[in-house]
Design an enzyme around this catalytic site. Structure first.
Site, PDB file in Angstrom:
ATOM      1  N   SER A 111     -24.124   6.974 -15.349  1.00 40.49           N
ATOM      2  CA  SER A 111     -25.039   6.411 -14.216  1.00 40.49           C
ATOM      3  C   SER A 111     -25.484   7.647 -13.095  1.00 40.49           C
ATOM      4  CB  SER A 111     -23.856   5.448 -13.492  1.00 40.49           C
ATOM      5  OG  SER A 111     -24.634   4.723 -12.490  1.00 40.49           O
TER       6      SER A 111
ATOM      7  N   HIS B 106     -23.331  -2.569 -17.508  1.00 33.33           N
ATOM      8  CA  HIS B 106     -23.336  -1.076 -16.882  1.00 33.33           C
ATOM      9  C   HIS B 106     -21.634  -0.955 -16.452  1.00 33.33           C
ATOM     10  CE1 HIS B 106     -25.022   2.235 -14.626  1.00 33.33           C
ATOM     11  NE2 HIS B 106     -23.853   1.817 -13.665  1.00 33.33           N
TER      12      HIS B 106
ATOM     13  N   ASP C 177     -27.917  -4.168 -18.772  1.00 30.86           N
ATOM     14  CA  ASP C 177     -27.660  -3.284 -17.728  1.00 30.86           C
ATOM     15  C   ASP C 177     -29.252  -3.049 -17.210  1.00 30.86           C
ATOM     16  OD1 ASP C 177     -27.317  -0.967 -15.960  1.00 30.86           O
ATOM     17  OD2 ASP C 177     -26.726   0.430 -17.844  1.00 30.86           O
TER      18      ASP C 177
END
Length: 396
Positions: A184, A366, A336
């Site tokens: 991320s 995610h 995501d």
């Protein structure tokens, strides 16, 4: 009877709070709903207590999630530092004399999380044991106290130290088998510093591979096909990602409506726009029926230069910079909002001549890999973690 009725009412209320319509195909959706309900509870507490969201969440994390650096029979675990940046180090006690090395940057929107979180601690322990490798998990500075470029500079300093002869000698690393990785926002930092390092001929060695897990790589288009498709899918909602970006870039939070509607990027030059053109860079079967959203250029907002800084948005790097970077692994998840960021970066790296492994999970969402070790998390988390570690084992 009255007790039973009360229990039924409370149970119904809890189910109503937890339930969230999710698209078909999400792995074990009730587990994702429970995780989302937990995050929403933090947000509600913030509103009631009048606390800033990130401070409340980080306070909860420190109380509940952070764990000490516990060594075990297989691993020596210590809290150390790289170039003064706090770093948790996991060293196998046995195995090869010289170890492979992985420098890891945690996720959390540049504002949340820690290398000391239970989920990251468990991930790094598994990586160290399964790979017989030294894992170094970095605690870079977090927003709002530390904003761009400070977290990037922390990551860069730690990376330069990771690639130095002093660190090889100190931790028994093989200088030819080093990886820079992250998930991320940590994937953003990993990509950005890898670009910088790969363009620096003065370094004694270069990372052999880069491994990016659902990375966030640009802040110019919040209407990609994955942003459109997954804007209401937990745990990372489209407005939340916009707020993370504005906070990281130290931009005016009142810009949120503008950037969500791409008003800040309506006047991009053709070269820059081509670098984020998901209608070309994302495969047709992935982007499906989604199309670019028309923007009223007459209401466009002025684009702050920081949005174009490649150290913040690695997807905007020139081809010649990308061509110097090492073999790459990019993990993406169907459900995501950041899916297309990873897809576009994989395509641009390939076009620049870099060998790329794209690992896409059709039922993933995610954050799934990092939470794979928690009891309520889904099988896609475990599968994605195993695939990530297997690729490192085969390529590092």
């Amino acid at each position: 009877m009255r007790l039973n009725v009360t229990a039924a009412v409370l149970l119904s209320a809890a189910a109503y709070y937890v339930y969230l319509p999710l698209p078909p195909g999400v792995c074990e959706p009730w587990k994702l709903m429970l995780l989302d309900a937990l995050f929403r509870s933090f947000m509600t507490a913030r509103d009631i207590l009048g606390l800033k969201q990130v401070h409340l969440l980080n306070h909860v994390v420190s109380l509940v999630e952070e764990v000490p650096a516990r060594s075990c029979s297989a691993l020596h675990v210590t809290d150390s530092a790289l170039a003064g940046i706090p770093t948790r180090v996991y060293r196998p006690r046995a195995g090869q004399a010289l170890k492979r090395g992985v420098l890891y940057f945690h996720g959390g929107g540049w504002a949340l999380g820690s290398a000391r979180m239970r989920s990251y601690d468990l991930l790094c322990r598994k990586m160290a044991e399964d790979l017989d490798a030294v894992i170094m998990s970095v605690d870079y500075g977090l927003a709002p106290e530390s904003v761009f470029p400070a977290p990037y500079l922390d990551a860069l300093s730690a990376s330069r130290s990771f690639l130095s002869a002093d660190t090889w000698d100190r931790f028994g690393l093989d200088p030819n088998r080093l990886c820079i990785s992250g998930d991320s926002a940590g994937g953003n930092l990993a990509a950005a510093v890898t670009q910088t390092l790969s363009s620096d001929p003065s370094l004694p060695t270069q990372p052999r591979v880069q491994a990016l897990v659902y990375p966030v790589l640009q802040a110019l288009d919040f209407q990609t096909s994955s942003y459109q498709q997954n804007q209401a899918v937990p745990i990372l909602y489209r407005p939340v990602m916009a707020r993370f970006w504005l906070q990281y870039l130290d931009a005016d939070p009142l810009l949120e409506p503008s950037i969500l509607n791409n008003l800040h990027s309506c006047a991009l030059d053709p070269i820059t726009r081509s670098k984020i053109n998901w209608t070309v860079l994302v495969p047709a079967h992935i982007r499906k029926h989604y199309r670019p959203i028309a923007v009223d250029t007459s209401t466009g907002a002025e684009l702050a230069p920081v949005f174009l800084d490649v150290r913040a948005a690695p997807l905007l790097a020139d081809d010649v910079v990308l061509s110097r970077t090492p073999k790459a692994y990019i993990l993406t998840c169907e459900f995501d909002i950041l899916r297309d960021d990873g897809m576009m970066y994989a395509r641009r790296l390939r076009d620049a001549g870099v060998t790329v492994t794209s690992d896409h999970y059709d039922d993933g969402f995610h954050g799934c890999m990092v939470f794979a070790n928690l009891p309520m998390m889904s099988s896609v988390g475990r599968r994605s973690m195993e695939g990530f570690i297997r690729w490192l084992d085969q390529n590092l």
